[in-house]
Design an enzyme around this catalytic site. Structure first.
Site, mmCIF file in Angstrom:
data_model
loop_
_atom_site.group_PDB
_atom_site.id
_atom_site.type_symbol
_atom_site.label_atom_id
_atom_site.label_comp_id
_atom_site.label_asym_id
_atom_site.label_seq_id
_atom_site.Cartn_x
_atom_site.Cartn_y
_atom_site.Cartn_z
ATOM 1 N N HIS A 28 -10.114 -5.233 -0.336
ATOM 2 C CA HIS A 28 -11.053 -4.111 -0.281
ATOM 3 C C HIS A 28 -11.459 -3.731 -1.704
ATOM 4 O O HIS A 28 -10.640 -3.746 -2.622
ATOM 5 C CB HIS A 28 -10.404 -2.882 0.358
ATOM 6 N N ARG A 74 0.594 9.201 10.570
ATOM 7 C CA ARG A 74 0.294 9.473 9.156
ATOM 8 C C ARG A 74 0.062 10.939 8.850
ATOM 9 O O ARG A 74 0.424 11.419 7.782
ATOM 10 C CB ARG A 74 -0.922 8.660 8.713
ATOM 11 N N ARG A 91 -18.300 -2.337 5.838
ATOM 12 C CA ARG A 91 -17.677 -3.657 5.945
ATOM 13 C C ARG A 91 -18.591 -4.682 5.281
ATOM 14 O O ARG A 91 -19.806 -4.633 5.460
ATOM 15 C CB ARG A 91 -17.498 -3.989 7.425
ATOM 16 N N VAL A 148 -1.119 -8.729 9.315
ATOM 17 C CA VAL A 148 -0.286 -8.129 8.279
ATOM 18 C C VAL A 148 1.130 -8.704 8.351
ATOM 19 O O VAL A 148 1.752 -8.987 7.317
ATOM 20 C CB VAL A 148 -0.264 -6.588 8.423
ATOM 21 N N CYS A 173 -5.285 1.033 4.770
ATOM 22 C CA CYS A 173 -5.517 0.042 3.709
ATOM 23 C C CYS A 173 -6.602 0.469 2.714
ATOM 24 O O CYS A 173 -6.526 0.139 1.532
ATOM 25 C CB CYS A 173 -5.857 -1.320 4.298
ATOM 26 N N ASN A 205 -6.119 -5.892 0.720
ATOM 27 C CA ASN A 205 -5.856 -4.960 1.818
ATOM 28 C C ASN A 205 -4.688 -5.380 2.695
ATOM 29 O O ASN A 205 -4.136 -4.555 3.411
ATOM 30 C CB ASN A 205 -7.111 -4.793 2.684
#
Lengths: 352, 352
Positions: free
Chosen positions: B257, B100, B250, B15, B130, B330
Site C-alpha cells: 500500500h 479493533r 484501489r 496473510v 493494513c 500490506n
C-alpha cells in the site's frame, strides 16, 4: 466575416491526434483547418472533419492567414513559435507550460474564467496543465458558491500525460509481465522483468506499480507538476492566496487523470448542496452512489468530455471541507478539448 | 518456562501464507507452532521454520495448550473464535476488524504503543487495518517529536489487501487485456474485455484502472476503510481528537500500500528535522532523492519489512505541515509482520 482559419500545431502528437477527433465533432465554427507539425511529419495526410489534410512543416509562413493557432508541442517549441504565430496576426492558444504563469498571458478554463481570454496583450492564451484541468470545472463551480480557500490534492495520473511514449511504455511493460502470476510479489521483480528503464518516460516501472513523480525537480523537493497544480489553480480561479498542497503520482492507467481532493471553503458546505451545484454545472457529471457501485473510474470515463465527480463526503473533522474523487480525460478536457473551447471563444469574438 | 506455544489461525489465507514465511525468519521465540484453518483446509501440510506441519481444523480443543493464538480470518470468524481461544487461556492476537474499536481490546503497533499490549481485559489484542498500519511506524515517530494534529490521506491500495482473490483477479484481468495496444482508450472497453465482474472482489475493473472504493458503505458516503484509517490512527497514537480525512483507492498493484500523507503538527516542522527523525526510527527507511530517481514505489519495496518514506516536503501554504509519500507491504508490516511483533511482545512477557 467568413469563418476564421484555424491552425493545429503538433497535429501528429498524442494531444494533436485527439484534437483532430474533437474538431471533427465540435460545432463547425472554423473555415480552413490547417495542420502543422515538425518537418519530419510534414507531408503526412491526416483526417479531420471528414477531409484528408496534408500536414505542413512548421515555418513562419505557415501562419499566414491563420486567425487562431493551437499549439500542442513541447515547451521550448511553443516558447519559440507561439510569438511568431502571434506576430503574424494569429491568436495563439498554447497547451505547453511556456506561458502559463506569464502575467501578460491569460490562463483560461471556459467554465471558470472565459472573460480572461479577451485580454491577451501578447496575442497568446495558455491552456492549463492536464492535472489542474482535470478538476477545474468542478472546483470552479463549487468555488463560485462556497469560496474556495484550500486544496489538498493527491493525483492518480495516466501515462498518456507523458505523451505517446507513455501508453507505449505501459503496453510494453504489461506485455513483458503478463502471464507471470507471481509478478509484483518480490522487491525488484517488476524492475528486472520490464524493458530497459532508460527507454521509459517514467523513472520507475509503471506496470503493477505507482510512481510518486511527475515532471521535473523544483526547489525543496517539489515536482514541477505539483507546483503547477498550485500556481495554475490560483491563476484560473483568481485566488492568489489559495492554499494548495499536491502530491502527483503516476499510475498504470492509459488515459484519464483522477484526483482525491480535500477542499476547504469559506462558507459552510453540505454534500447535498455540493451535489446540486455539480449536477447543475453543464460540463460536470456526478457519479456518486457507492451502494450501487457508482463512482467515477478512468476505465469508465476515458474518451468522454465531462469532468466526473464522485465520493462526495463532508469531512468529519475539518470545518467547511469536502472530500471528493474527480476524474477527467487528460487528453480531452485535460488538454485538447479545453484548447478547442478556448479557440472557440476567440472564434466567436472574431466573428462578432 | 519453556518457549510458549503459538497457534496460527487462518494459516492457508493470503496473510497466513506470509505469516509462515515471517515466522520462519524471526527470532525463534516459539516452542510449538500449531497451524489451524477451516475444516476444508485441515490435513494440508504447510512448511514453517523448516518443518512440515499438518493443518488442524478449527475447534475449541485446538487451542488447548496454546499461549498465543494469531487470527488471520474474516471478522465474523474472529468474533466467534478469538473469545473461545482466550477462554481456553491463549492470548488472541487478531488481525480482523472485529475488536479493533472495542475499548477493552488494545490496538497495537509495537513502534507506537507497545505498552498497550500488556492491558488486555478480554485476552484479545487487535492488529490494525493494513492501510493504517502502512504509515503508523513513520507517523508515530513524527508524532513523538512534533505532536500530530491532523492527517489528510489518499491511498493507493494493493489488490492483495482484498485477500488471495485480489491478485488472482488482477492477474486474470491483465491476462485478458495484455496484447491489446489500444485498451484503456475508450469508455468501457476495459469493462467489456475483463472476466465477469460478478466474480471479482472489486466493484469495477482493476487492470488499467483505479477504483475509489475499499470496504463497505458506512454513513454519509464514507467507506469503512476510510473510517478505519481515522479511528485506528486515533486509538494507536492516543490522540482522540486527531483530525483525519482519508480517501481510499484501489490500484493495480499486487502488494504494498502507498499513501500520500498531508500531516499537520502542533510544533514547527522542517524537512531536515523530519528526515532525521525518520532516519533514526529503526523500522523506517527514508528513500528521498528525487534528483536521482529515489523515492519509494511498491514494486521496489514489496516483500520487505520496513515502512518507506519519500517525497518529504514542507507544505508551502499550510503551517507546521509536511507532505509525504509512504509505502508499506500490506501483507507484512500491514498485517502478518505486525501481528508477529505483537505476539512476540506477549511471548517476552510470558517468558519474563
Amino acid at each position: 466575416m467568413s469563418k476564421p482559419t484555424l491552425a493545429v500545431v503538433g497535429a501528429t502528437g498524442a494531444v494533436g491526434t485527439v484534437m483532430l477527433d474533437i474538431l471533427s465533432n465540435r460545432p463547425d465554427v472554423w473555415g480552413e483547418i490547417r495542420l502543422i507539425a515538425s518537418p519530419r511529419s510534414a507531408g503526412k495526410v491526416l483526417r479531420v472533419r471528414g477531409e484528408d489534410v496534408v500536414v505542413q512543416a512548421l515555418s513562419p509562413e505557415a501562419f499566414d492567414g491563420v486567425d487562431v493557432a493551437m499549439f500542442d508541442v513541447p515547451d521550448e517549441v511553443s516558447a519559440e513559435w507561439a510569438p511568431i504565430a502571434a506576430a503574424r496576426g494569429a491568436v495563439a492558444v498554447d497547451n505547453s507550460g511556456a506561458f502559463r504563469m506569464d502575467p501578460d498571458v491569460p490562463l483560461v478554463v471556459p467554465e471558470c474564467n472565459p472573460e480572461a481570454a479577451r485580454v491577451r496583450p501578447k496575442g497568446i492564451i495558455s491552456n492549463p496543465n492536464c492535472t489542474t484541468l482535470s478538476m477545474m470545472a468542478a472546483m470552479g463551480a463549487l468555488h463560485r458558491e462556497y469560496g474556495l480557500k484550500a486544496l489538498v490534492v493527491a493525483s492518480y495520473q495516466a501515462v498518456s500525460g507523458a505523451g505517446v511514449a507513455g501508453p507505449e511504455r505501459l503496453y510494453d511493460e504489461v506485455a513483458a509481465l503478463a502471464g507471470d502470476r507471481a509478478i509484483g510479489t518480490v522487491a525488484g521483480d517488476v524492475r528486472k522483468a520490464v524493458p530497459d528503464l532508460a527507454d521509459s518516460p517514467f523513472p520507475a516501472p509503471i506496470a503493477f506499480n505507482v510512481v510518486p513523480w511527475a515532471g521535473s525537480l523544483k526547489e525543496d523537493g517539489w515536482a514541477s507538476e505539483e507546483l503547477k497544480v498550485r500556481n495554475e489553480s490560483r491563476k484560473i480561479l483568481g485566488i492568489p492566496d489559495l492554499k494548495v498542497s499536491a502530491t502527483c503520482v503516476r499510475v498504470p492507467v492509459v488515459t484519464t487523470h483522477s484526483l482525491a481532493v480535500h477542499a476547504t471553503f469559506s462558507k459552510p458546505v453540505t454534500v447535498e448542496g455540493a451535489r446540486a451545484i455539480l449536477d447543475a454545472a453543464p460540463t460536470v457529471v456526478v457519479l456518486d452512489d457507492p451502494a450501487a457501485g457508482v463512482f467515477p473510474t478512468p476505465a469508465d470515463v476515458v474518451g468522454t468530455d465531462p469532468t466526473y465527480v464522485g465520493r462526495i463526503r463532508q469531512a468529519l473533522d475539518f470545518p467547511d471541507t469536502l472530500d471528493l474523487f474527480v476524474c477527467g480525460d487528460n487528453l480531452r478536457k485535460g488538454a485538447a478539448l479545453n484548447t478547442a473551447e478556448i479557440a472557440e471563444l476567440v472564434a466567436a469574438e472574431l466573428s462578432a
